[in-house]
Design an enzyme around this catalytic site. Structure first.
Site, short mmCIF file in Angstrom:
data_model
loop_
_atom_site.label_atom_id
_atom_site.label_comp_id
_atom_site.label_asym_id
_atom_site.label_seq_id
_atom_site.Cartn_x
_atom_site.Cartn_y
_atom_site.Cartn_z
N THR A 13 10.55 -16.98 0.85
CA THR A 13 10.16 -17.92 -0.21
C THR A 13 8.92 -17.39 -0.92
O THR A 13 7.88 -18.03 -0.94
CB THR A 13 9.94 -19.32 0.39
OG1 THR A 13 11.07 -19.65 1.21
CG2 THR A 13 9.84 -20.38 -0.70
N GLY A 14 9.05 -16.20 -1.48
CA GLY A 14 7.96 -15.59 -2.23
C GLY A 14 8.22 -15.64 -3.72
O GLY A 14 8.91 -16.54 -4.22
N ALA A 15 7.67 -14.66 -4.44
CA ALA A 15 7.78 -14.65 -5.89
C ALA A 15 9.23 -14.62 -6.36
O ALA A 15 9.58 -15.25 -7.36
CB ALA A 15 7.03 -13.43 -6.44
N LYS A 189 17.60 0.16 -11.73
CA LYS A 189 16.40 -0.62 -11.39
C LYS A 189 15.28 0.30 -10.89
O LYS A 189 14.10 0.06 -11.16
CB LYS A 189 16.74 -1.68 -10.34
CG LYS A 189 15.57 -2.60 -9.98
CD LYS A 189 15.15 -3.47 -11.17
CE LYS A 189 13.89 -4.29 -10.87
NZ LYS A 189 14.12 -5.30 -9.82
N ASN A 193 11.16 0.57 -11.18
CA ASN A 193 10.34 0.38 -9.99
C ASN A 193 9.58 1.63 -9.58
O ASN A 193 8.41 1.55 -9.17
CB ASN A 193 11.21 -0.10 -8.82
CG ASN A 193 11.43 -1.59 -8.85
OD1 ASN A 193 10.53 -2.36 -9.14
ND2 ASN A 193 12.64 -2.02 -8.54
N SER A 259 4.65 -5.97 -8.11
CA SER A 259 4.54 -6.50 -6.75
C SER A 259 3.85 -5.51 -5.81
O SER A 259 3.10 -5.91 -4.91
CB SER A 259 5.92 -6.85 -6.20
OG SER A 259 6.76 -5.71 -6.17
N GLU A 271 6.37 -0.94 -0.08
CA GLU A 271 7.82 -0.68 0.04
C GLU A 271 8.14 0.78 -0.34
O GLU A 271 8.88 1.04 -1.29
CB GLU A 271 8.59 -1.63 -0.85
CG GLU A 271 8.53 -3.08 -0.43
CD GLU A 271 9.47 -3.93 -1.26
OE1 GLU A 271 10.61 -4.16 -0.83
OE2 GLU A 271 9.05 -4.35 -2.35
#
Length: 310
Positions: A13-15, A189, A193, A259, A271
């Site tokens: 339940t983050g961003a 993506k 990133n 992030s 990450e």
């Protein structure tokens, strides 16, 4: 999945998970959240999501610890950082039964295949999100810009399940599309990133600064070019016009701290494995060396260890 509306369990339940869970609730879906440190806060005060799409305060919210007995849902959304993937099988096992849709919203490469190998009874759908959103406090998400989701199945036999997922996201006001190939989507993506997450840490700057400075912009473009080379070597060439389109989207983006920069500032693990090391490994397996991406990955690994006291 016999009910008219799909039910969802959001793992993380983050961003990301907080924002999309909120939009799914607004669209009429039943949504359960799994949180960690802020379960108590969300139970007492609810989930607050500030957004240009319309801010919402959800209360009460059905929220659980991972160790709780959680009712079954049609869809389990993986919204954890990939730094938690060593725990993913343990966390997901109580949530998955035969035919459960697992919607993986993570960034990087090879996560979907690992899920498919671990849970052959599930139907794995990859979700590629273009979203500017931050978690600013317990149960408090601030959505800044964008928010679209692209969906593609790991196994093409599961493509018919996309329609109901798309309907649920559309009902919540989220732009969503079915993508022709999950591998293509993951590499596309990465074209954002890899440069912007990494450079935001190494150079200590948000997206607007990175785009405005000619040297950092050149670095970003060099990294995007290497992602394009890696993607093509892996059988997923970018279509004409994709890279200029991506640069244009970033230029128009609300000034944003990616992030990875927020994780670095909070001394959380970065990450690096799935966003950098796995693409490098996939390209190397096809005889391609990507020196700029490898250099950035090594810089990030050094900074990450020192930042966390390693």
């Amino acid at each position: 999945m016999t009910s008219e509306r799909l039910s969802f369990t959001i793992l993380g339940t983050g961003a990301l998970g907080g924002f999309y869970g909120s939009r799914l609730m607004q669209g009429g879906s039943a949504v359960r959240f799994i949180a960690r440190s802020d379960v108590g806060h969300i139970r007492r005060h609810g989930l607050l999501v500030d957004s240009p799409l319309g801010s919402r305060h959800h209360f009460p919210v059905e929220v659980y610890h991972a160790s709780d007995r959680i009712p079954a849902s049609d869809v389990v959304c993986v919204a954890l950082k990939t730094t938690e993937n060593h725990r993913l099988a343990e966390l997901l096992r109580p949530l998955i039964r035969d035919g459960t849709l697992v919607l993986n919203l993570q960034n990087g490469l090879t996560m979907d295949e690992e899920l498919g190998e671990t849970f052959p009874e599930a139907r794995i759908i990859g979700g590629v999100c273009f979203l500017c959103s931050n978690k600013v406090g317990p149960g408090h998400i601030v959505h800044l810009d964008y928010g679209s989701v692209g969906l593609a199945p790991l196994d093409e036999r599961d493509r018919p399940h996309l329609a109901r997922l798309m309907q649920a996201f559309c009902a919540g006001g989220i732009e969503v599309e079915a993508l022709p190939s999950l591998s293509h989507a993951r590499w596309r993506k990465l074209a954002w990133n890899i440069p912007f997450n990494g450079l935001s840490v190494v150079l200590g700057a948000d997206t607007d600064v990175l785009m405005a400075d000619p040297d950092s912009r050149r670095l970003a473009e060099r990294l995007i070019d290497e992602v394009a080379q890696g993607s093509e070597a892996c059988g997923c060439p970018f279509e004409d016009g994709f890279v200029p389109h991506l640069i244009g989207l970033t230029e128009k983006m609300t000034p944003y701290a990616p992030s990875m920069r927020l994780d670095y500032l909070a001394r959380r693990e970065l990450e690096i494995e799935y966003i950098y090391r796995r693409p490098l490994r996939e390209a190397a397996g096809r005889g391609l060396h990507l020196p700029a991406i490898e250099t950035l990955a090594d810089q990030l690994s050094f900074l990450d260890r020192r930042n966390r006291g390693g």
